[in-house]
Design a protein around this motif. Structure first.
Motif, short mmCIF file in Angstrom:
data_model
loop_
_atom_site.label_atom_id
_atom_site.label_comp_id
_atom_site.label_asym_id
_atom_site.label_seq_id
_atom_site.Cartn_x
_atom_site.Cartn_y
_atom_site.Cartn_z
N ALA A 68 0.58 -1.01 0.08
CA ALA A 68 -0.29 0.01 -0.04
C ALA A 68 0.58 1.37 -0.18
O ALA A 68 0.29 1.84 -0.43
N HIS A 69 2.40 1.39 0.60
CA HIS A 69 3.20 2.44 0.96
C HIS A 69 3.47 1.94 -0.80
O HIS A 69 3.75 3.55 -1.24
N THR A 70 4.70 1.50 -1.13
CA THR A 70 5.11 1.12 -1.79
C THR A 70 4.89 1.24 -2.93
O THR A 70 4.87 1.91 -4.49
N GLY A 71 2.83 0.86 -3.59
CA GLY A 71 2.98 0.68 -5.00
C GLY A 71 3.40 -0.74 -5.48
O GLY A 71 2.50 -0.88 -7.06
N ALA A 72 3.80 -1.43 -5.71
CA ALA A 72 4.03 -2.55 -6.58
C ALA A 72 3.64 -3.46 -5.84
O ALA A 72 2.39 -3.74 -4.73
N PRO A 73 3.32 -4.82 -7.19
CA PRO A 73 2.57 -5.16 -6.77
C PRO A 73 2.81 -6.95 -6.24
O PRO A 73 3.74 -7.16 -4.55
N ARG A 74 1.63 -7.22 -5.19
CA ARG A 74 1.13 -8.42 -4.06
C ARG A 74 0.71 -9.48 -4.63
O ARG A 74 0.11 -9.20 -5.22
N ALA A 75 0.48 -11.06 -4.37
CA ALA A 75 -0.01 -12.08 -4.44
C ALA A 75 -1.26 -12.25 -4.13
O ALA A 75 -1.09 -11.54 -2.79
N ALA A 76 -2.13 -12.45 -4.39
CA ALA A 76 -3.05 -12.68 -4.25
C ALA A 76 -3.27 -13.13 -2.52
O ALA A 76 -4.50 -12.91 -2.09
N ARG A 246 12.06 -6.42 -19.08
CA ARG A 246 11.40 -7.53 -19.84
C ARG A 246 10.58 -6.97 -18.80
O ARG A 246 9.04 -7.58 -19.27
N SER A 247 10.16 -6.83 -17.46
CA SER A 247 8.83 -6.66 -17.05
C SER A 247 8.67 -5.16 -16.15
O SER A 247 10.03 -4.89 -15.02
N LEU A 248 7.56 -4.62 -15.92
CA LEU A 248 7.88 -3.18 -15.26
C LEU A 248 7.01 -3.72 -14.28
O LEU A 248 5.16 -4.08 -14.89
N THR A 249 6.50 -2.47 -13.31
CA THR A 249 5.47 -2.78 -12.38
C THR A 249 4.65 -1.20 -12.63
O THR A 249 5.41 -0.06 -13.51
N GLU A 250 3.39 -1.06 -11.84
CA GLU A 250 2.74 0.63 -12.63
C GLU A 250 4.09 1.42 -12.04
O GLU A 250 4.58 2.20 -12.51
N PRO A 251 3.77 1.45 -10.50
CA PRO A 251 5.27 2.19 -9.74
C PRO A 251 6.57 2.93 -11.25
O PRO A 251 7.01 3.78 -11.69
N GLU A 252 6.97 1.63 -11.86
CA GLU A 252 8.23 0.96 -13.00
C GLU A 252 7.91 2.51 -13.41
O GLU A 252 8.35 2.77 -14.63
N ALA A 272 -3.35 -8.51 -7.10
CA ALA A 272 -4.01 -8.77 -5.48
C ALA A 272 -3.15 -6.68 -5.73
O ALA A 272 -4.34 -5.77 -4.59
N GLY A 273 -2.40 -6.04 -6.11
CA GLY A 273 -1.47 -5.09 -6.16
C GLY A 273 -1.10 -4.10 -7.06
O GLY A 273 -0.38 -3.11 -7.38
N GLY A 274 -2.18 -4.49 -7.78
CA GLY A 274 -1.90 -3.94 -9.24
C GLY A 274 -0.90 -4.83 -10.11
O GLY A 274 -0.62 -5.98 -9.81
#
Length: 301
Positions: A68-76, A246-252, A272-274
């Protein structure tokens, strides 16, 4: 100048710091020495939890709070709390023998196995499987090196170094950060670096950047010890960024790219985190998709 990153492949705060550290790496280029030290967050001698299910539920909530703080993906769903950081750290360290680009991608896969799939790479077999399909990787050599005495000695040295923090991080003001990064007390009465912590050394001295910090904190630390070392960051096109990383999160993708998103061919993996966005070549071999995982066509944004 040297930039040292104290980290762990299975640390949620280190996973969340990937966007700013990727940007820092791009801004520094090859002009400075960069070194990763694996702090072994989950150690061999940690006591097993009396109630594994309750421990897993608690840790899943902790990861959710970090996300929730970092915006990083997390597993469901998190299958379990990692039993050990040693296998992932050994594989990450061994991958460096095959070049920096391979090492970066192997470490990223180890992180994604936990924080995208919910399966910690906490055995040698799981850590090696996470790296399968990384371009340029020799898997037989990786397995041999990860099981060898030289890599084991390197990770042992990393663990020891991480437990000799500089005095600047023994007491750290909160400064508005949810993870300010003061050194953690250890069971033997000592301390280890909070993860991640970046230590910058240069002609004008030393600066520590502990915990969860914005990009500007890292850039300022580098500039303080070596003025002019940080180049202005030129954002990449979405297609070029996905090809490079090769892989990017939304914050990235927000921090590293400029232009309409998603690029053609990008594969979206929902968490679960985007979403996590994969280059199509990465999607063909990534553990989230090679087994029929939760990939979906990208929507228009």
């Amino acid at each position: 100048m040297e930039v040292v990153e104290y980290t762990d492949p299975l640390c949620p705060w280190s996973w969340g710091a990937e966007p700013v550290l990727r940007r820092l790496g791009a801004a520094l280029g090859g002009r400075v020495r960069r070194r990763r030290v694996y702090g072994v967050l989950f150690d061999h001698d940690d006591d097993p939890p009396p109630d594994p299910a309750a421990e897993t539920a608690w840790y899943a909530r902790y990861v959710e709070d970090v996300s929730a703080h970092t915006g990083a993906p997390r597993a469901a769903r998190l299958s379990r709390v990692a039993a050990s950081s040693w296998p992932a750290s050994l594989v990450a360290k061994a991958a460096r023998r095959q070049g920096e680009e391979v090492a970066e991608r192997v470490l990223r896969r180890l992180r994604e196995t936990l924080f995208v799939l919910g399966e910690p790479a906490d055995t040698p077999a799981l850590a090696l499987a996470a790296a399968r399909g990384v371009p340029g990787l020799d898997p037989a050599r990786l397995a041999a090196d990860a099981a060898g005495a030289a890599v084991l000695a390197e990770v042992r040295a990393d663990r020891a170094e991480a437990r000799r923090p500089v005095r600047e991080v023994l007491a750290v003001p909160a400064a508005g950060s949810p993870h300010p990064g003061a050194a953690k007390e250890t069971d033997d009465g000592g301390h280890r670096y909070a993860l991640p912590t970046v230590l910058v050394s240069g002609p004008a001295g030393r600066r520590a950047v502990p915990g969860w910090r914005p990009y500007e904190a890292y850039a300022a630390a580098v500039d303080a010890v070596c003025p002019g070392a940080v180049s202005p960051y030129d954002a990449l096109s979405p297609a070029r960024a996905l090809e490079r990383y090769r892989s990017l999160t939304e914050p990235e993708r927000r921090l590293l790219t400029r232009g309409p998103w998603p690029p053609a061919g990008a594969v979206r993996v929902d968490t679960a985190g985007g979403p996590l966005w994969l280059h199509p070549d990465e999607a063909a071999v990534h553990p989230a998709t090679r087994g029929g995982g939760p990939a979906t066509p990208p929507p228009a944004l």
